[in-house]
Enzyme design. Structure first.
Site, PDB file in Angstrom:
ATOM      1  N   SER A   1      -8.400  -8.235  -7.165  1.00  0.00           N
ATOM      2  CA  SER A   1      -8.601  -6.957  -7.041  1.00  0.00           C
ATOM      3  C   SER A   1     -10.112  -6.549  -6.738  1.00  0.00           C
ATOM      4  O   SER A   1     -11.039  -7.320  -7.006  1.00  0.00           O
ATOM      5  CB  SER A   1      -8.275  -6.223  -8.024  1.00  0.00           C
ATOM      6  N   ALA A   2     -10.347  -5.599  -5.863  1.00  0.00           N
ATOM      7  CA  ALA A   2     -11.547  -5.037  -5.547  1.00  0.00           C
ATOM      8  C   ALA A   2     -12.304  -4.584  -6.755  1.00  0.00           C
ATOM      9  O   ALA A   2     -13.348  -4.294  -6.953  1.00  0.00           O
ATOM     10  CB  ALA A   2     -11.453  -3.964  -4.641  1.00  0.00           C
TER      11      ALA A   2
ATOM     12  N   TYR B   1      -9.943  -4.649 -16.375  1.00  0.00           N
ATOM     13  CA  TYR B   1      -8.851  -5.378 -15.625  1.00  0.00           C
ATOM     14  C   TYR B   1      -9.854  -6.216 -14.339  1.00  0.00           C
ATOM     15  O   TYR B   1      -9.146  -7.407 -14.172  1.00  0.00           O
ATOM     16  CB  TYR B   1      -8.436  -4.146 -14.956  1.00  0.00           C
TER      17      TYR B   1
ATOM     18  N   GLU C   1       1.217   4.573 -12.392  1.00  0.00           N
ATOM     19  CA  GLU C   1       1.013   4.921 -10.773  1.00  0.00           C
ATOM     20  C   GLU C   1      -0.455   4.990 -10.512  1.00  0.00           C
ATOM     21  O   GLU C   1      -1.090   5.492 -11.470  1.00  0.00           O
ATOM     22  CB  GLU C   1       1.851   6.242 -10.625  1.00  0.00           C
TER      23      GLU C   1
ATOM     24  N   ALA D   1      -3.342   6.376  -7.668  1.00  0.00           N
ATOM     25  CA  ALA D   1      -3.756   7.764  -7.274  1.00  0.00           C
ATOM     26  C   ALA D   1      -2.671   8.080  -5.909  1.00  0.00           C
ATOM     27  O   ALA D   1      -2.267   9.119  -6.159  1.00  0.00           O
ATOM     28  CB  ALA D   1      -5.005   7.839  -6.812  1.00  0.00           C
TER      29      ALA D   1
ATOM     30  N   ARG E   1     -12.753   6.012  -1.351  1.00  0.00           N
ATOM     31  CA  ARG E   1     -11.587   4.753  -1.616  1.00  0.00           C
ATOM     32  C   ARG E   1     -11.151   4.343  -0.210  1.00  0.00           C
ATOM     33  O   ARG E   1     -11.103   5.249   0.842  1.00  0.00           O
ATOM     34  CB  ARG E   1     -10.723   5.263  -2.471  1.00  0.00           C
TER      35      ARG E   1
END
Ligand code: NAD
Length: 317
Positions: free
Chosen positions: A119-120, A147, A189, A191, A218
């Protein structure tokens, strides 16, 4: 016919990846701790297995008395910003166990190629306008959340196995991904799905709350672009971690406005306190572009596919 195992096939990206691999002519086994909530599995075989346990990783990979050719490891205990901040221990414990046992089982079962979904979130917080970061600039490391630390550890572990054992490892760091058939309520969920749900549930002339002041920047990558990128990377010789994401950077306010525009509703935004995450992320896609990949779906086009699906889910409950 190549045989692939998709771990996390009961989830959002894993479900789309199964479809992609089927279109590419693979025999596919999906594995997850739960069935897919929104789709009938397209996999040739689907196993319900808790991949935190090594014996289940072995079972996941056993195919016709041998093993599969490729493993796509997308299983993780994950969610949006609210979940990432409230469930730090679950994320670090559960996802680490899955990753530790799965790469080990893959090597020992004789799998030849292994994909890991990073992940970024491995990158530190950035400010809008900061120069883009290349993959190697992740070190010295300072992810914004646990994370991201778990992802970085799992990347390095998979790559260490590739240095010491006969297995090819490919690692992609995903930007925020969105599209139909993903979690849209319940706290996990992300964004784009949360905003679509809030707009779909709002009355004409109503108000929706948005966490933070909406200025965070983003990139949101449509799921079809992402799975095309995963597939291309898996066919490539790129051994180091690779960023996959769109060039289209927007503020959270832009995202919300796009959803409102697509919905055709008259809705007002109210900013409230909530976990926002980093202020900005801007990372280089040069490695992926070197493979001829580029995100093709604009945010507007992707939301035009995603919003109606979520609005329909809202209508059905
Ligand atoms: P998702 O939550 O929809 O899918 C993950 C799947 O893993 C779920 O179906 C879940 O049930 C499964 N899983 C969790 N624990 C398990 C266990 N113990 N055994 C077996 N399966 C288990 O998430 P997603 O959005 O599809 O993400 C897929 C991967 O991509 C994850 O590794 C995630 O961290 C990564 N990623 C996603 C995004 C994004 O924007 N969606 C961004 C960066 C990275």
């Amino acid at each position: 016919m190549k045989k692939a195992v998709v771990c996390g096939a009961g989830g959002f990206i894993g479900g789309h990846l199964v479809s992609k691999l089927k279109r590419e002519g693979y025999w596919v086994r999906g594995v997850d701790i739960k069935p897919h909530e929104f789709r009938t599995p397209e996999a040739d075989d689907f196993r319900l297995l808790d991949l935190r346990h090594p014996e289940n990783c072995w079972e996941a990979l056993a195919v016709d008395g041998g093993t599969c050719d490729e493993v796509y490891q997308l299983a993780a205990d994950m969610g949006g910003m609210g979940f990432i901040h409230s469930a730090e221990c679950d994320i670090m414990h559960n996802s680490a166990l899955i990753n530790i046992h799965m790469i080990d089982a893959a090597v020992k079962s004789g799998v030849s190629r292994y994909f890991f979904s990073s992940s970024a979130c491995v990158y530190p917080d950035m400010q809008p306008g900061d120069p883009e970061m290349t993959e190697d600039q992740v070190i010295p490391a300072n992810p914004d959340n646990e994370y991201g630390w778990e992802k970085l550890y799992a990347e390095r572990m998979a790559q260490a196995y590739a240095r010491h054992y006969p297995i090819d490892v490919r690692v992609a760091r995903f930007q925020n991904c969105y599209g139909p058939y993903g979690t849209w309520r319940g706290g996990r969920e992300k964004a784009p799905a949360a905003i679509c749900r809030k707009v779909a549930m709002a009355d004409q002339g109503g108000t929706i709350d948005v966490w933070g002041d909406g200025t965070a920047v983003r990139g949101f990558t449509y799921v079809d672009d992402l799975v095309d990128g995963i597939y291309l990377l898996m066919q490539s010789d790129l051994v180091n971690s690779v960023n996959i994401g769109t060039e289209e950077y927007v503020t959270v306010n832009d995202l919300v406005q796009t959803v409102i525009d697509v919905s055709g509703k008259d809705v007002t935004i109210e900013h409230v306190d909530g976990p926002v995450g980093v202020q900005a992320r801007n990372f280089s896609k040069a490695r992926m572009y070197g493979l001829g990949w580029k995100a093709r779906v604009s945010l507007r086009e992707g939301i035009a596919e995603t919003y109606p699906w979520i609005a329909e889910q809202v209508r059905l409950v």
